[in-house]
Design a protein around this motif. Structure first.
Motif, PDB file in Angstrom:
ATOM      1  N   GLY A 227       0.803  -1.219   0.000  1.00  0.00           N
ATOM      2  CA  GLY A 227       0.000   0.000   0.000  1.00  0.00           C
ATOM      3  C   GLY A 227       0.838   1.271   0.000  1.00  0.00           C
ATOM      4  N   ILE A 228       0.137   2.395   0.163  1.00  0.00           N
ATOM      5  CA  ILE A 228       0.816   3.701   0.114  1.00  0.00           C
ATOM      6  C   ILE A 228       1.766   3.827   1.310  1.00  0.00           C
ATOM      7  CG2 ILE A 228       0.443   6.219   0.188  1.00  0.00           C
ATOM      8  CD1 ILE A 228      -0.510   4.823  -2.450  1.00  0.00           C
ATOM      9  N   GLY A 229       1.384   3.206   2.422  1.00  0.00           N
ATOM     10  CA  GLY A 229       2.254   3.239   3.608  1.00  0.00           C
ATOM     11  C   GLY A 229       3.636   2.681   3.303  1.00  0.00           C
ATOM     12  N   ALA A 230       3.711   1.769   2.331  1.00  0.00           N
ATOM     13  CA  ALA A 230       5.015   1.190   1.984  1.00  0.00           C
ATOM     14  C   ALA A 230       5.920   2.247   1.339  1.00  0.00           C
ATOM     15  CB  ALA A 230       4.820   0.009   1.036  1.00  0.00           C
ATOM     16  N   ILE A 231       5.317   3.216   0.652  1.00  0.00           N
ATOM     17  CA  ILE A 231       6.141   4.285   0.045  1.00  0.00           C
ATOM     18  C   ILE A 231       6.717   5.147   1.169  1.00  0.00           C
ATOM     19  CG2 ILE A 231       6.252   6.059  -1.731  1.00  0.00           C
ATOM     20  CD1 ILE A 231       3.521   5.210  -2.739  1.00  0.00           C
ATOM     21  N   VAL A 232       5.865   5.440   2.145  1.00  0.00           N
ATOM     22  CA  VAL A 232       6.321   6.250   3.287  1.00  0.00           C
ATOM     23  C   VAL A 232       7.478   5.519   3.989  1.00  0.00           C
ATOM     24  CG1 VAL A 232       5.618   7.185   5.537  1.00  0.00           C
ATOM     25  CG2 VAL A 232       4.080   7.358   3.563  1.00  0.00           C
ATOM     26  N   ASN A 233       7.298   4.218   4.213  1.00  0.00           N
ATOM     27  CA  ASN A 233       8.369   3.449   4.877  1.00  0.00           C
ATOM     28  C   ASN A 233       9.651   3.462   4.045  1.00  0.00           C
ATOM     29  OD1 ASN A 233       6.519   2.826   6.810  1.00  0.00           O
ATOM     30  ND2 ASN A 233       6.066   0.781   6.021  1.00  0.00           N
ATOM     31  N   ALA A 234       9.483   3.343   2.709  1.00  0.00           N
ATOM     32  CA  ALA A 234      10.665   3.325   1.836  1.00  0.00           C
ATOM     33  C   ALA A 234      11.403   4.667   1.931  1.00  0.00           C
ATOM     34  CB  ALA A 234      10.252   3.031   0.404  1.00  0.00           C
ATOM     35  N   MET A 235      10.649   5.753   1.994  1.00  0.00           N
ATOM     36  CA  MET A 235      11.305   7.073   2.066  1.00  0.00           C
ATOM     37  C   MET A 235      11.989   7.251   3.424  1.00  0.00           C
ATOM     38  SD  MET A 235       9.175   9.841  -0.142  1.00  0.00           S
ATOM     39  CE  MET A 235       7.542   9.700   0.495  1.00  0.00           C
ATOM     40  N   GLU A 236      11.336   6.748   4.467  1.00  0.00           N
ATOM     41  CA  GLU A 236      11.944   6.839   5.811  1.00  0.00           C
ATOM     42  C   GLU A 236      13.303   6.124   5.805  1.00  0.00           C
ATOM     43  OE1 GLU A 236       9.574   5.052   8.871  1.00  0.00           O
ATOM     44  OE2 GLU A 236      10.944   5.668  10.475  1.00  0.00           O
ATOM     45  N   LYS A 237      13.333   4.944   5.172  1.00  0.00           N
ATOM     46  CA  LYS A 237      14.568   4.168   5.109  1.00  0.00           C
ATOM     47  C   LYS A 237      15.657   4.921   4.335  1.00  0.00           C
ATOM     48  CE  LYS A 237      14.347  -0.747   5.107  1.00  0.00           C
ATOM     49  NZ  LYS A 237      13.874  -1.861   4.292  1.00  0.00           N
ATOM     50  N   LEU A 238      15.248   5.542   3.233  1.00  0.00           N
ATOM     51  CA  LEU A 238      16.225   6.305   2.434  1.00  0.00           C
ATOM     52  C   LEU A 238      16.881   7.386   3.300  1.00  0.00           C
ATOM     53  CD1 LEU A 238      14.311   7.040  -0.925  1.00  0.00           C
ATOM     54  CD2 LEU A 238      16.222   5.463  -0.612  1.00  0.00           C
TER      55      LEU A 238
END
Ligand SMILES: Cc1cc2nc3c(=O)[nH]c(=O)nc-3n(C[C@H](O)[C@H](O)[C@H](O)COP(=O)(O)OP(=O)(O)OC[C@H]3O[C@@H](n4cnc5c(N)ncnc54)[C@H](O)[C@@H]3O)c2cc1C
Length: 508
Positions: A227-238
């Motif tokens: 979901g969209i939350g996965a994009i947020v998590n990916a950006m947090e990791k970056l």
């Protein structure tokens, strides 16, 4: 200012704009600290989880995959590794008010053309050439206008830009533009509803936003795994991988300005955090009128008095037992009286009588968002901004949304099937995100005079080291636009590039 690895960049807000800015700037080598007032990141794209249900609270349409791919590429990642997506089929389903037969759209001009031919013969031919023209609008806009820091009209005065701009339907409305191609009202609605994504009505959105039709009808609607939350998590990791710092429950209550320079921010808990560069992702109205001292406001209260916010929304998040077979992942209900619906939305002071309705039902594509045998959905009704959300109004609205689920989408006995439920409205947008008048999308509607260089600028005119990112500034509303706003900030800070996207990030 000369940027070095020790230049301290403080970012106010962890929505899409702030996260993207933090990811890019920390990848460039700057020292980044992101401050978010809520306990979780994502802003309007936050996740709410309860009893085995996981809701993306805001955005659900993953459009413009090219922009996501480019963003992750700039950060040194392959989007297919970090964020695998699938293309939805159909892209979405539409119900026309008073008609039980759904219309499924596939982001395929041939298949969708045949569908529109059933509504009005001959539409498919117009659609094919219209989408070809929309593609040209998309390419030219992205190259010369969207991915560009233009603070005044004069920044567009180059030969290449004038060539790209020639013939773009900027001064006609989407409605007028569409009526040149499609004579049938109903068919036109399939190409006009996208203006709601821009927070505006087809009558008042510039025709150049037909680029959105290319995005919808040709690029497809995608869904990222998780979901969209996965994009947020990916950006947090970056951000954290690149050495950036993130603080949640960090509510900025003031920006401390010395002369024309922001020196620090103060948090609600009394802490002060120093900054060399300040980037604000919170709604610009909030930053300008609440966080900055009066003398440092370049968009003071009178500026906002004649601006039109993007609409607000009432949303009912539901986890229910059983299924909802009449829904697809994305389902829309077009109102009966199209003009009334838009006029009530932008000029009304109460709940709309004949609203457009949107339902997101991610459990159709992702079994991780609901326990087995259950459905995860939210139903959204766009609402005017500035409503006074009394308990009565909330109850009335939520009852109405339940009734619509039963009457228009055939979800029987829905009230008895509820496992989890949450109602969210304009008041929540204001309380949670400091949203201007409870607007849902992040800033001003995309009217002609609130788009491009006439949108709030991405840099304060009075505080020389204060910049803006996110939906409130350029290019505007929506997740992909927020990513681009962050890239434009990189170009601005590093004084690099004219129009167009960056090939690579500048690195310190
Ligand atoms: C219901 C809904 C559906 C949508 N659907 C789509 C869609 O399908 N596709 C799409 O692309 N877009 C969609 N959008 C629009 C999109 O979500 C927004 O345009 C985008 O997320 C805005 O991001 P932003 O970074 O500009 O702002 P925000 O997400 O609001 O981020 C700003 C952040 O700043 C924080 N903040 C505010 N004040 C302070 C402070 N004083 N101190 C610290 N932090 C602060 C806020 O808490 C927030 O986290 C939708 C929006 C909503 C609400």
């Amino acid at each position: 200012m000369k940027l070095t690895k020790s230049t301290k960049v403080v970012i106010i807000g962890g929505g899409f704009g702030g996260l993207a800015a933090a990811a890019l700037l920390s990848s460039c080598g700057l020292s980044v600290h992101l401050l978010e007032r809520n306990a979780s990141l994502g802003g309007r794209a936050r996740v709410w989880s309860k009893d085995g249900f996981r809701f993306d609270m805001g955005p659900s349409w993953y459009l413009m995959p090219d922009v996501f791919e480019h963003f992750f590429h700039l950060c040194g990642e392959d989007v297919d590794d970090i964020l695998p997506t699938k293309r939805l089929s159909p892209s979405y389903r539409v119900y026309l008010a008073g008609n039980d037969t759904p219309v499924d759209m596939y982001s395929d001009t041939v298949r969708d053309g045949a569908t529109l031919d059933q509504i009005c013969p001959g539409s498919s031919q117009s659609l094919a050439s219209y989408i070809r023209t929309s593609k040209s609008h998309y390419d030219r806009s992205l190259r010369s206008f969207i991915a560009r820091n233009a603070d005044t009209f004069f920044h567009y005065m180059t030969l290449a830009t004038m060539r790209d701009g020639w013939g773009l339907p900027v001064l006609v409305s989407m409605e007028k533009h569409l009526s040149k191609w499609f004579k049938n009202d109903t068919v036109r609605r399939f190409l006009a509803y996208q203006t709601l994504f821009l927070g505006n009505a087809p009558k008042e959105t510039p025709g150049v936003f037909s680029a959105m039709n290319y995005v919808d009808f040709a690029m497809g609607v995608h869904y990222p795994e998780g979901g969209i939350g996965a994009i947020v998590n990916a950006m947090e990791k970056l951000i954290t991988n690149a050495g950036g710092e993130i603080s949640t429950t960090a509510d900025v209550v003031s920006i401390n300005v010395d002369g024309r320079t922001a020196r620090s921010v103060t948090l609600a808990d009394g802490r002060t955090i120093d900054a060399d560069v300040l980037v604000a992702n919170a709604d610009i109205h909030h930053v300008e009128t609440r966080l900055l001292p009066t003398r440092s406001q370049s968009l003071a209260p009178p500026y906002w008095s004649n601006k039109r916010p993007a609409p607000s929304a009432a949303i009912l998040y539901l986890g229910i037992t059983g299924d909802a077979p009449k829904l697809k992942h994305h389902t829309l209900l077009f109102p009966d009286d199209w003009d009334l619906s838009f006029s009530e939305l932008f000029n009304g002071h109460s709940l709309p009588t004949d609203p457009s309705i949107y339902i997101s039902c991610p459990s159709m594509s992702d079994e991780s968002v609901a326990p087995a045998g259950h459905t995860n959905l939210f139903i959204l009704m766009p609402c005017p901004t500035g409503l006074e959300w009394t308990t009565d109004l909330k109850n009335q609205c939520s009852e109405r949304l339940f009734s619509i689920l039963e009457a228009s989408f055939g979800i029987e006995n829905v009230r008895d099937r509820v496992v989890v439920q949450r109602f969210y409205c304009g008041e929540d947008f204001t309380n949670d995100y400091c949203a201007w008048l409870g607007n849902a999308l992040g800033g001003q509607a995309h009217t002609l005079t609130q788009s491009s260089f006439m949108r709030p600028p991405a840099r304060s005119r009075k505080v020389k080291n204060l910049y803006y990112v996110g939906a409130g500034t350029n290019p505007g509303i929506g997740m992909p636009m927020c990513l681009l706003s962050a890239e434009m900030l990189v170009k601005r800070l590093f004084r690099t590039g004219g129009p167009g996207l960056l090939n690579q990030l500048p690195r310190l």
